[in-house]
Structure formats: structure tokens, C-alpha cells
Design an enzyme around this catalytic site. Structure first.
Site, PDB file in Angstrom:
ATOM      1  N   SER A  81      -1.528   3.661 -11.267  1.00 61.79           N
ATOM      2  CA  SER A  81      -1.767   5.019 -10.771  1.00 61.79           C
ATOM      3  C   SER A  81      -1.770   5.970 -11.956  1.00 61.79           C
ATOM      4  O   SER A  81      -1.278   5.631 -13.039  1.00 61.79           O
ATOM      5  CB  SER A  81      -0.629   5.403  -9.814  1.00 61.79           C
ATOM      6  N   TYR A  90       7.654   6.624  -6.163  1.00 68.38           N
ATOM      7  CA  TYR A  90       6.285   6.164  -6.426  1.00 68.38           C
ATOM      8  C   TYR A  90       6.020   6.192  -7.935  1.00 68.38           C
ATOM      9  O   TYR A  90       5.488   5.231  -8.502  1.00 68.38           O
ATOM     10  CB  TYR A  90       5.305   7.081  -5.683  1.00 68.38           C
TER      11      TYR A  90
HETATM   12  N1  LIG Z   1      -5.747   6.741  -3.133  1.00 71.57           N
HETATM   13  C1  LIG Z   1      -5.397   7.112  -4.332  1.00 71.57           C
HETATM   14  O1  LIG Z   1      -5.701   8.228  -4.763  1.00 71.57           O
HETATM   15  C2  LIG Z   1      -4.600   6.200  -5.219  1.00 71.57           C
HETATM   16  C3  LIG Z   1      -4.345   6.644  -6.502  1.00 71.57           C
HETATM   17  C4  LIG Z   1      -3.626   5.831  -7.365  1.00 71.57           C
HETATM   18  C5  LIG Z   1      -3.169   4.614  -6.937  1.00 71.57           C
HETATM   19  N2  LIG Z   1      -3.420   4.205  -5.669  1.00 71.57           N
HETATM   20  C6  LIG Z   1      -2.909   2.888  -5.279  1.00 71.57           C
HETATM   21  O2  LIG Z   1      -3.970   2.121  -4.789  1.00 71.57           O
HETATM   22  C7  LIG Z   1      -3.456   1.148  -3.887  1.00 71.57           C
HETATM   23  C8  LIG Z   1      -4.236   1.240  -2.585  1.00 71.57           C
HETATM   24  O3  LIG Z   1      -4.008   2.507  -2.033  1.00 71.57           O
HETATM   25  P1  LIG Z   1      -5.031   3.220  -1.021  1.00 71.57           P
HETATM   26  O4  LIG Z   1      -5.325   4.545  -1.590  1.00 71.57           O
HETATM   27  O5  LIG Z   1      -6.113   2.321  -0.651  1.00 71.57           O
HETATM   28  O6  LIG Z   1      -4.017   3.485   0.188  1.00 71.57           O
HETATM   29  P2  LIG Z   1      -4.091   3.128   1.728  1.00 71.57           P
HETATM   30  O7  LIG Z   1      -5.421   3.470   2.280  1.00 71.57           O
HETATM   31  O8  LIG Z   1      -2.872   3.792   2.260  1.00 71.57           O
HETATM   32  O9  LIG Z   1      -3.944   1.538   1.748  1.00 71.57           O
HETATM   33  C9  LIG Z   1      -2.749   0.939   1.322  1.00 71.57           C
HETATM   34  C10 LIG Z   1      -2.794  -0.533   1.634  1.00 71.57           C
HETATM   35  O10 LIG Z   1      -1.517  -1.113   1.275  1.00 71.57           O
HETATM   36  C11 LIG Z   1      -0.989  -1.765   2.402  1.00 71.57           C
HETATM   37  N3  LIG Z   1       0.461  -1.681   2.492  1.00 71.57           N
HETATM   38  C12 LIG Z   1       1.225  -0.578   2.432  1.00 71.57           C
HETATM   39  N4  LIG Z   1       2.508  -0.897   2.652  1.00 71.57           N
HETATM   40  C13 LIG Z   1       2.542  -2.240   2.869  1.00 71.57           C
HETATM   41  C14 LIG Z   1       3.560  -3.174   3.181  1.00 71.57           C
HETATM   42  N5  LIG Z   1       4.846  -2.803   3.338  1.00 71.57           N
HETATM   43  N6  LIG Z   1       3.230  -4.463   3.352  1.00 71.57           N
HETATM   44  C15 LIG Z   1       1.955  -4.864   3.247  1.00 71.57           C
HETATM   45  N7  LIG Z   1       0.936  -4.037   2.965  1.00 71.57           N
HETATM   46  C16 LIG Z   1       1.235  -2.732   2.781  1.00 71.57           C
HETATM   47  C17 LIG Z   1      -1.599  -1.079   3.596  1.00 71.57           C
HETATM   48  O11 LIG Z   1      -1.547  -1.949   4.684  1.00 71.57           O
HETATM   49  P3  LIG Z   1      -1.735  -1.419   6.192  1.00 71.57           P
HETATM   50  O12 LIG Z   1      -3.213  -1.225   6.367  1.00 71.57           O
HETATM   51  O13 LIG Z   1      -1.174  -2.511   7.009  1.00 71.57           O
HETATM   52  O14 LIG Z   1      -0.951  -0.150   6.276  1.00 71.57           O
HETATM   53  C18 LIG Z   1      -3.008  -0.781   3.109  1.00 71.57           C
HETATM   54  O15 LIG Z   1      -3.864  -1.880   3.289  1.00 71.57           O
HETATM   55  C19 LIG Z   1      -1.971   1.447  -3.731  1.00 71.57           C
HETATM   56  O16 LIG Z   1      -1.216   0.627  -4.595  1.00 71.57           O
HETATM   57  C20 LIG Z   1      -1.884   2.894  -4.187  1.00 71.57           C
HETATM   58  O17 LIG Z   1      -0.606   3.229  -4.655  1.00 71.57           O
HETATM   59  C21 LIG Z   1      -4.121   4.974  -4.788  1.00 71.57           C
END
Ligand SMILES: NC(=O)c1ccc[n+]([C@@H]2O[C@H](COP(=O)([O-])OP(=O)(O)OC[C@H]3O[C@@H](n4cnc5c(N)ncnc54)[C@H](OP(=O)(O)O)[C@@H]3O)[C@@H](O)[C@H]2O)c1
Length: 254
Positions: free
Chosen positions: A146, A159
Site C-alpha cells: 500500500s 493498517y
Molecule cells: N483499494 C485501494 O485503494 C487499495 C490501496 C492500497 C492497497 N490496497 C490493498 O489491496 C488489497 C485488495 O483490496 P481491495 O481494494 O480490492 O479491497 P476490497 O474490495 O475490500 O477486497 C478485499 C478482499 O480481501 C478479502 N478479505 C478481507 N478480509 C478477509 C478475511 N478476513 N479473510 C479472507 N479474505 C478477506 C475480501 O474478501 P470478501 O470479499 O470475502 O470480503 C476481498 O476479496 C488489500 O490488501 C488492500 O489493503 C487497496
């Protein structure tokens, strides 16, 4: 280098948290580059990404596991090996976020975030890494870090601590495994339009402040991650180890 270096045909991958968001985009991208891709989530409905992976002509499966429970980790790696015969690519994408002022930050938020966002990344990498080392054919581990691997953020102390840890873990594992042909790298996404950032996008002040600082002048889309993910999971990146690649519309350069 020709484009064959970016092909993933014959490779077997697992992408955690691929029911939606960035994980789904990464899973589909790896399949379109030729890999078989196992999807993972917590929703009992079949992952939409699996349909896309089938359409791309690759094998897939969908496995349920709550990464807040470390007892679930071995089943994910075992499932991938039993379905595909091996695991060549692990993408540690699953992650969650909880916002609260540091002075009131609940211990249960802290423990959940550190477990899901950092402990799971280490233990899944350890399980996949052992398999890759035993096979002797190398492999690719891609962690989703991130901007808060570099910066502290606001209202998200657990986080930021976990994602800072992911960047350091990426380097630590790369130092041990690079000579064995295992590449451990990370992508640091910028501000991407997924559920993870819904609260920020719904806050008019924070949303405006964030957008004003992004040189690309837009929030990222999940598809913006695809090229970097394919690159870091393919032989095109064989001499890249322990790198954290920002895919952030220029945010960190500002
Ligand atoms: N979006 C951004 O701007 C951003 C920026 C930097 C980093 N990231 C990172 O990118 C990655 C993906 O994030 P995203 O933006 O795609 O978020 P998202 O849409 O909230 O998706 C998160 C994913 O992680 C899964 N997850 C969360 N908690 C979990 C648990 N306890 N056990 C199993 N699976 C779990 C969720 O599963 P469910 O579908 O079952 O909830 C979902 O598939 C994460 O590591 C996040 O920190 C995102």
C-alpha cells in the site's frame, strides 16, 4: 525481451481475496496471460472472477477461508496443489481496513488487521515457499502492499503498521529465496476505487484532498493493477527481487 516473457501458460496461481476488487482483477489478468488461477474469498456464492477465468480457457476453483483464522491457511495452499498439481504463483492480495482515531483504536481491530494483512501474508508465503523450494523450480510471490507501506495515513494505525510490515517482509523473503529462483515482490496500489476506499470516496473533503494530490488526476481502477501483476508474476521480472512497485498515478512522486 519479447512478449513471450510475459506469458503465464502452464503456470498455476492462487490469488487471495479474489471474490472482488483488486484481487478479482489480478486473478482474471493472470488467467488471460495463460495461468490457471485459484480464487479465494469468504462469500459462499461462486466468485464472478471464476467465470471470467473459465472464459479465458484456464482452470480455476473457488475456496472459502477466513484469513482471520490462521488454521485456514494450510487448506488454501493444499487446495491449490491438489487441484492444479503445484503452485507457481502466490498473490497475497486479501486485506481489510478499519478506521478509528489512534487513542480509541480497539484492540480487536488491531489484532484482526495484523492477522489478516500481515500474519496471513507471512504464513501463506511460508507454506507456498516450502513447496516451491522442495520442487526446485522457483516461483513468484506477489504481495499487495500500500502507499501506507511508505506513509502513516490518517485513522488507520493498524493498517499502516501491517502494510509497512508487508514491504519489509517482501524484502526479507526475497533475500532468502532469490538465489533459489523464487521472486518475492510487492505492488503498492495508490487510491483505487474499490470497497476498501468507499468511506474515503464518500467523504467529500477527503475525496477532494486525495484527488488533488494524484498527478494522474483520477482514482485508480482495479484494471490499472493488471499489467504490473502480470509482469511481477512472469519471467519478464526474473531479476527483480524485493521490490515494492507503486501503481499510484504518481502519488509518491509528488
Ligand atoms: N483499494 C485501494 O485503494 C487499495 C490501496 C492500497 C492497497 N490496497 C490493498 O489491496 C488489497 C485488495 O483490496 P481491495 O481494494 O480490492 O479491497 P476490497 O474490495 O475490500 O477486497 C478485499 C478482499 O480481501 C478479502 N478479505 C478481507 N478480509 C478477509 C478475511 N478476513 N479473510 C479472507 N479474505 C478477506 C475480501 O474478501 P470478501 O470479499 O470475502 O470480503 C476481498 O476479496 C488489500 O490488501 C488492500 O489493503 C487497496
Amino acid at each position: 525481451m519479447n512478449f513471450e516473457g510475459f506469458q503465464l501458460t502452464g503456470k498455476n496461481a492462487l490469488v487471495t481475496g479474489s471474490y472482488r476488487g483488486l484481487g478479482a482483477a489480478i486473478a482474471v489478468a493472470l488467467a488471460r496471460a495463460g495461468a490457471n488461477v485459484g480464487c479465494h474469498g469468504r462469500d459462499s456464492k461462486y466468485a464472478p472472477a471464476c467465470e471470467e477465468i473459465h472464459r479465458a480457457g484456464s482452470k480455476t476453483f473457488y475456496h472459502l477461508a477466513d484469513l482471520a483464522d490462521p488454521k485456514s491457511y494450510a487448506s488454501l495452499i493444499e487446495k491449490t496443489i491438489s487441484e492444479f498439481g503445484s503452485i507457481d504463483i502466490l498473490v497475497n492480495n486479501a486485506g481489510t481496513i478499519r478506521r478509528s482515531p489512534a487513542a480509541e483504536y480497539p484492540a480487536e481491530y488491531w489484532n484482526e488487521l495484523i492477522t489478516v494483512n500481515l500474519t496471513a501474508v507471512f504464513q501463506l508465503s511460508q507454506l507456498a515457499g516450502r513447496h516451491m523450494l522442495d520442487r526446485g523450480k522457483g516461483g513468484k510471490i506477489l504481495n499487495i502492499a500500500s502507499l501506507l507501506s511508505f506513509q502513516g495515513g490518517i485513522l488507520v494505525p493498524a493498517y499502516a503498521a501491517a502494510k509497512g510490515g508487508v514491504a519489509q517482509l517482501t524484502k526479507a523473503l526475497a533475500n532468502e529465496w532469490a538465489s533459489k529462483g523464487i521472486n518475492v515482490n510487492a505492488i503498492a496500489p495508490g487510491y483505487m476505487a474499490t470497497e476498501n476506499t468507499e468511506a474515503l470516496r464518500n467523504d467529500p473533503v477527503r475525496s477532494r484532498q486525495i484527488l488533488e494530490r494524484i498527478p494522474a488526476a483520477r482514482w485508480g481502477e482495479p484494471s490499472d493493477i493488471a499489467g504490473a501483476a502480470i509482469f511481477l508474476c512472469s519471467s519478464a521480472s526474473d531479476y527483480i527481487h524485493g521490490h515494492v512497485l507503486a501503481v499510484d498515478g504518481g502519488w509518491l512522486g509528488r
